[in-house]
Design a protein around this motif. Structure first.
Motif, PDB file in Angstrom:
ATOM      1  N   ARG A 194      37.491   8.837  40.228  1.00  0.00           N
ATOM      2  CA  ARG A 194      36.498   9.540  41.041  1.00  0.00           C
ATOM      3  C   ARG A 194      36.498   8.887  42.411  1.00  0.00           C
ATOM      4  O   ARG A 194      36.105   7.720  42.559  1.00  0.00           O
ATOM      5  CB  ARG A 194      35.102   9.485  40.422  1.00  0.00           C
ATOM      6  CG  ARG A 194      34.089  10.324  41.213  1.00  0.00           C
ATOM      7  CD  ARG A 194      32.746  10.413  40.515  1.00  0.00           C
ATOM      8  NE  ARG A 194      31.789  11.222  41.265  1.00  0.00           N
ATOM      9  CZ  ARG A 194      31.720  12.550  41.221  1.00  0.00           C
ATOM     10  NH1 ARG A 194      32.576  13.221  40.456  1.00  0.00           N
ATOM     11  NH2 ARG A 194      30.830  13.216  41.929  1.00  0.00           N
ATOM     12  N   ILE A 195      36.957   9.627  43.400  1.00  0.00           N
ATOM     13  CA  ILE A 195      37.085   9.117  44.767  1.00  0.00           C
ATOM     14  C   ILE A 195      36.181   9.929  45.676  1.00  0.00           C
ATOM     15  O   ILE A 195      36.319  11.154  45.774  1.00  0.00           O
ATOM     16  CB  ILE A 195      38.542   9.218  45.268  1.00  0.00           C
ATOM     17  CG1 ILE A 195      39.487   8.473  44.321  1.00  0.00           C
ATOM     18  CG2 ILE A 195      38.665   8.674  46.676  1.00  0.00           C
ATOM     19  CD1 ILE A 195      40.949   8.675  44.635  1.00  0.00           C
ATOM     20  N   THR A 196      35.251   9.256  46.321  1.00  0.00           N
ATOM     21  CA  THR A 196      34.382   9.913  47.299  1.00  0.00           C
ATOM     22  C   THR A 196      35.065   9.848  48.660  1.00  0.00           C
ATOM     23  O   THR A 196      35.202   8.781  49.254  1.00  0.00           O
ATOM     24  CB  THR A 196      33.007   9.230  47.361  1.00  0.00           C
ATOM     25  OG1 THR A 196      32.398   9.304  46.061  1.00  0.00           O
ATOM     26  CG2 THR A 196      32.101   9.911  48.373  1.00  0.00           C
ATOM     27  N   TYR A 197      35.531  10.989  49.136  1.00  0.00           N
ATOM     28  CA  TYR A 197      36.298  11.013  50.381  1.00  0.00           C
ATOM     29  C   TYR A 197      35.451  11.391  51.594  1.00  0.00           C
ATOM     30  O   TYR A 197      35.880  11.236  52.738  1.00  0.00           O
ATOM     31  CB  TYR A 197      37.506  11.946  50.256  1.00  0.00           C
ATOM     32  CG  TYR A 197      37.188  13.330  49.727  1.00  0.00           C
ATOM     33  CD1 TYR A 197      36.706  14.328  50.561  1.00  0.00           C
ATOM     34  CD2 TYR A 197      37.398  13.640  48.392  1.00  0.00           C
ATOM     35  CE1 TYR A 197      36.427  15.602  50.083  1.00  0.00           C
ATOM     36  CE2 TYR A 197      37.120  14.907  47.897  1.00  0.00           C
ATOM     37  CZ  TYR A 197      36.632  15.883  48.745  1.00  0.00           C
ATOM     38  OH  TYR A 197      36.352  17.143  48.264  1.00  0.00           O
ATOM     39  N   LEU A 198      34.241  11.911  51.368  1.00  0.00           N
ATOM     40  CA  LEU A 198      33.338  12.225  52.466  1.00  0.00           C
ATOM     41  C   LEU A 198      31.911  12.066  51.949  1.00  0.00           C
ATOM     42  O   LEU A 198      31.574  12.580  50.887  1.00  0.00           O
ATOM     43  CB  LEU A 198      33.566  13.657  52.963  1.00  0.00           C
ATOM     44  CG  LEU A 198      32.764  14.101  54.193  1.00  0.00           C
ATOM     45  CD1 LEU A 198      33.134  13.244  55.410  1.00  0.00           C
ATOM     46  CD2 LEU A 198      33.004  15.579  54.486  1.00  0.00           C
ATOM     47  N   SER A 199      31.078  11.347  52.718  1.00  0.00           N
ATOM     48  CA  SER A 199      29.717  11.069  52.240  1.00  0.00           C
ATOM     49  C   SER A 199      28.718  11.108  53.391  1.00  0.00           C
ATOM     50  O   SER A 199      28.173  10.077  53.786  1.00  0.00           O
ATOM     51  CB  SER A 199      29.672   9.703  51.546  1.00  0.00           C
ATOM     52  OG  SER A 199      30.211   8.691  52.394  1.00  0.00           O
ATOM     53  N   PRO A 200      28.459  12.270  53.971  1.00  0.00           N
ATOM     54  CA  PRO A 200      27.471  12.352  55.056  1.00  0.00           C
ATOM     55  C   PRO A 200      26.104  11.853  54.576  1.00  0.00           C
ATOM     56  O   PRO A 200      25.598  12.293  53.536  1.00  0.00           O
ATOM     57  CB  PRO A 200      27.446  13.844  55.388  1.00  0.00           C
ATOM     58  CG  PRO A 200      28.031  14.534  54.191  1.00  0.00           C
ATOM     59  CD  PRO A 200      29.015  13.586  53.612  1.00  0.00           C
ATOM     60  N   SER A 201      25.522  10.943  55.352  1.00  0.00           N
ATOM     61  CA  SER A 201      24.308  10.252  54.916  1.00  0.00           C
ATOM     62  C   SER A 201      23.359  10.056  56.088  1.00  0.00           C
ATOM     63  O   SER A 201      23.776  10.020  57.256  1.00  0.00           O
ATOM     64  CB  SER A 201      24.656   8.875  54.319  1.00  0.00           C
ATOM     65  OG  SER A 201      25.706   8.969  53.373  1.00  0.00           O
ATOM     66  N   VAL A 202      22.091   9.882  55.760  1.00  0.00           N
ATOM     67  CA  VAL A 202      21.098   9.607  56.793  1.00  0.00           C
ATOM     68  C   VAL A 202      20.032   8.685  56.214  1.00  0.00           C
ATOM     69  O   VAL A 202      19.605   8.837  55.068  1.00  0.00           O
ATOM     70  CB  VAL A 202      20.455  10.910  57.325  1.00  0.00           C
ATOM     71  CG1 VAL A 202      19.756  11.670  56.205  1.00  0.00           C
ATOM     72  CG2 VAL A 202      19.498  10.614  58.469  1.00  0.00           C
ATOM     73  N   GLY A 203      19.646   7.703  57.004  1.00  0.00           N
ATOM     74  CA  GLY A 203      18.513   6.843  56.686  1.00  0.00           C
ATOM     75  C   GLY A 203      17.447   7.054  57.751  1.00  0.00           C
ATOM     76  O   GLY A 203      17.760   7.124  58.954  1.00  0.00           O
ATOM     77  N   TYR A 204      16.180   7.150  57.316  1.00  0.00           N
ATOM     78  CA  TYR A 204      15.107   7.445  58.272  1.00  0.00           C
ATOM     79  C   TYR A 204      13.998   6.410  58.138  1.00  0.00           C
ATOM     80  O   TYR A 204      13.484   6.161  57.041  1.00  0.00           O
ATOM     81  CB  TYR A 204      14.543   8.838  58.044  1.00  0.00           C
ATOM     82  CG  TYR A 204      13.504   9.246  59.055  1.00  0.00           C
ATOM     83  CD1 TYR A 204      13.877   9.667  60.329  1.00  0.00           C
ATOM     84  CD2 TYR A 204      12.143   9.183  58.747  1.00  0.00           C
ATOM     85  CE1 TYR A 204      12.928  10.028  61.266  1.00  0.00           C
ATOM     86  CE2 TYR A 204      11.181   9.546  59.681  1.00  0.00           C
ATOM     87  CZ  TYR A 204      11.583   9.962  60.946  1.00  0.00           C
ATOM     88  OH  TYR A 204      10.635  10.320  61.884  1.00  0.00           O
ATOM     89  N   GLU A 205      13.633   5.814  59.280  1.00  0.00           N
ATOM     90  CA  GLU A 205      12.583   4.790  59.316  1.00  0.00           C
ATOM     91  C   GLU A 205      11.224   5.484  59.483  1.00  0.00           C
ATOM     92  O   GLU A 205      10.863   5.921  60.571  1.00  0.00           O
ATOM     93  CB  GLU A 205      12.835   3.821  60.465  1.00  0.00           C
ATOM     94  CG  GLU A 205      11.855   2.661  60.501  1.00  0.00           C
ATOM     95  CD  GLU A 205      12.132   1.701  61.639  1.00  0.00           C
ATOM     96  OE1 GLU A 205      11.415   0.689  61.748  1.00  0.00           O
ATOM     97  OE2 GLU A 205      13.072   1.964  62.438  1.00  0.00           O
ATOM     98  N   VAL A 206      10.463   5.576  58.390  1.00  0.00           N
ATOM     99  CA  VAL A 206       9.150   6.208  58.425  1.00  0.00           C
ATOM    100  C   VAL A 206       8.194   5.387  59.269  1.00  0.00           C
ATOM    101  O   VAL A 206       7.457   5.916  60.115  1.00  0.00           O
ATOM    102  CB  VAL A 206       8.604   6.385  57.001  1.00  0.00           C
ATOM    103  CG1 VAL A 206       7.216   7.026  57.030  1.00  0.00           C
ATOM    104  CG2 VAL A 206       9.565   7.247  56.166  1.00  0.00           C
ATOM    105  N   ASN A 207       8.181   4.082  59.040  1.00  0.00           N
ATOM    106  CA  ASN A 207       7.404   3.144  59.849  1.00  0.00           C
ATOM    107  C   ASN A 207       8.047   1.771  59.744  1.00  0.00           C
ATOM    108  O   ASN A 207       9.146   1.644  59.172  1.00  0.00           O
ATOM    109  CB  ASN A 207       5.928   3.125  59.415  1.00  0.00           C
ATOM    110  CG  ASN A 207       5.757   2.849  57.932  1.00  0.00           C
ATOM    111  OD1 ASN A 207       6.374   1.932  57.389  1.00  0.00           O
ATOM    112  ND2 ASN A 207       4.929   3.654  57.262  1.00  0.00           N
TER     113      ASN A 207
END
Length: 554
Positions: A194-207
């Motif tokens: 199982r190879i993940t070749y694309l992994s669009p991600s986002v982290g959001y700072e609430v506070n």
């Protein structure tokens, strides 16, 4: 002692079998991130850079500006499998199994007079399934491989959101042996990828204290296997007795009466043998796009404490591919003999046997497969300003691997025979009962800041097996295991970090004779995947991983 070296980008951890495959902790998280490896994978509350995509995407908010990471990992596997004969070993009174018996053709006894003792079937090289070639490739015994993984993340100036993507392998397995190895009856070549070749991600700072994150993984999934087949079964032992004892007087002077009374079995040119090779099977299945997602939370109420949690979703797939089966002469001759007798033909019709068995069969195969969901939570606590301790607990839903059911596009002659002994077989399908469990595990890691530039790390992760004791097998030599990690982190300047890590995993297992229905169970109903019926089995797996991670901020 034989060892093989695995590429981290192409290979993660062994093993499997399609039953195998596949499994226990399956080497999860051994080649995703080196810092995590050195901390016993206890990093949910302390996510490692860009690879927070996998461990907890909320941790991406710790990144400022543009950050890239490159990893190089070298893995060394030493996988040993041993077979031995217990007291009283026999299959329907026969014990002259050439795998464990020295007796040659000059010894006419059905009872072995000289057992070999301990027989080894060690893994000799890495096997991988190559997507574009659509075939298994052997990488060579002892060949060291070095391969990179990489990722990038970007936090726009003044933004509370951080975006990232990475290429990594959540799960990879591959092994093989040369022709003639005793281990070939549970996979001469096996690959699970199982190879993940694309992994669009986002982290959001609430506070200032709370961050959330999400990532979508677009992965390639493949299962492939080449295995020899044999069935040391009591019923086949009885057929050998009939051929060697009952049929002997009629071999050269049979007539219509004997054909009717003996069902034509005595007309076979080659009799059945529970220790004989029944053929060879090859199959490969794949899916090019298998989406999944990760959700994470990171809470940092104080400078000396943080809490993290991540959920990695399941991925349900319909794998499709091809199969090829080569049938040995003995089963072909058995059916051919039955067809020479009127009573044999009637019996074959009642049992649903085929009219003949071809030398080979090929076609299409498919299966429903689910990559299991995973949940993990952990804390980070600074015992002293320079010393922090990480502790994680995690759960993986391996229970979804209750059965692996292969569905063929046509009726197979071997399955038409096997179905009378197993409720998991039909004319065109084969279900391998796995019975996996969903265990909880924990990991602990320690990081000591020796100086402003130098960090020392150590980790420990005991891994509970997901495979029940009555399902242990040689295709999955990673059962209960212990993972130890050590690492050094050095900061060259404000924008450049280098991590050097080493991990060592050890797993030993014993499968006493007649204790596993996927390896060595005796009896009449042990037809599926019991090629070592009545034998004691031991496995000893040692995995050493060494790697370097280079992290740069721009």
């Amino acid at each position: 002692m034989k060892t093989i070296r695995l590429s981290p980008l192409l290979t993660g951890i062994i093993l499997a079998g399609c039953s195998s495959y596949t499994f226990a902790q399956l080497g999860a998280n051994l080649s995703v991130d080196l810092r995590a490896l050195s901390m016993g994978n206890a990093v949910t509350a302390d996510p490692p850079g860009v690879n927070a995509i996998h461990f907890n995407p909320a941790g991406l908010t710790k990144i400022q500006g543009l950050q890239t990471e490159q990893q190089i990992i070298v893995a060394n596997f030493d996988i040993q499998r041993e077979f031995s004969v217990p007291a009283g070993y026999n299959v329907f009174g026969y014990s002259d199994d050439p795998m464990v018996c020295h007796d040659g053709p000059e010894v006419s006894s059905d009872i072995c007079t000289d057992f070999k003792g301990k027989v080894s079937g060690d893994v000799e090289y890495v096997s991988l399934f190559v997507p574009y070639l659509k075939k298994m490739v052997d990488l060579g015994e002892g060949l060291p491989l070095v391969a990179p993984t990489m990722g990038a993340a970007y936090n726009p100036p003044g933004s509370k959101a951080t975006y990232a993507t990475a290429i990594y392998a959540p799960l990879m397995a591959g092994f093989g042996q040369e022709d003639g190895s005793p281990a070939n009856f549970m996979g001469q070549q096996v690959a699970l990828e199982r190879i993940t070749y694309l992994s669009p991600s986002v982290g959001y700072e609430v506070n200032d204290q709370l961050s959330i994150g999400a990532s979508v993984g677009m992965s390639y999934q493949a299962i492939a296997m080449k295995t020899d087949l044999r069935f040391p079964n009591e019923l086949i032992g009885m057929l050998r007795m009939i051929d060697e004892v009952v049929c002997t007087p009629f071999k050269e002077n049979s007539d219509i009466i004997t054909d009717i009374l003996l069902l034509g079995i005595c007309n076979a040119d080659e009799g059945m043998n529970p220790f004989g090779k029944f053929g060879q099977m090859q199959l490969s299945l794949e899916q090019n796009l298998s989406p999944s997602y990760n959700l994470g939370i990171l809470w940092e109420p104080r400078e000396d404490f943080s809490f993290g949690m991540v959920y990695q979703s399941a991925a349900k797939m319909r794998l499709k591919g091809k199969f090829h089966i080569d049938n040995a002469k003995a089963p072909q001759e058995m059916i051919k003999g039955l067809m020479t007798s009127p009573t044999g033909q009637i019996l074959a019709a009642i049992l649903g046997f085929p009219n003949y068995i071809p030398s080979s069969e090929s076609g299409l195969v498919s299966m429903d497969f689910e990559y299991p969901a995973h949940f993990q939570a952990g804390i980070t606590y600074k015992v002293m300003p320079d010393l922090q301790v990480n502790f994680d607990v995690g759960w993986t839903d391996y229970k979804v691997w209750d059965k692996f059911k292969f569905e063929f596009d046509r009726t197979l002659s071997a399955l038409k025979i096997a179905k009378i002994l197993s409720g998991n077989v039909t004319d065109s399908s084969l279900a391998l009962p796995m019975g996996f469990k969903s265990p909880w595990n924990f990991g602990i890691g320690v990081e000591y800041s020796a100086t402003d530039r130098l960090k020392l790390r150590a980790g420990y992760e005991p891994r509970t097996s997901a495979i029940p004791k009555d399902k242990r097998n040689t295709m999955v030599p990673i059962n209960g295991a212990q993972l130890f990690g050590l690492g050094v982190g050095y900061r060259f300047d404000a924008d450049t970090d280098l991590d050097l890590s080493i991990g060592f995993l050890r797993s030993k297992d014993q499968i006493p004779a007649n204790t596993s229905s996927l390896a060595n169970q005796t009896g009449v109903n042990n037809l599926l995947l019991n090629p070592y019926a009545g034998l004691n089995i031991k496995t000893d797996t040692k995995i050493t991983i060494l790697g370097l991670n280079y992290r740069t901020r721009w």
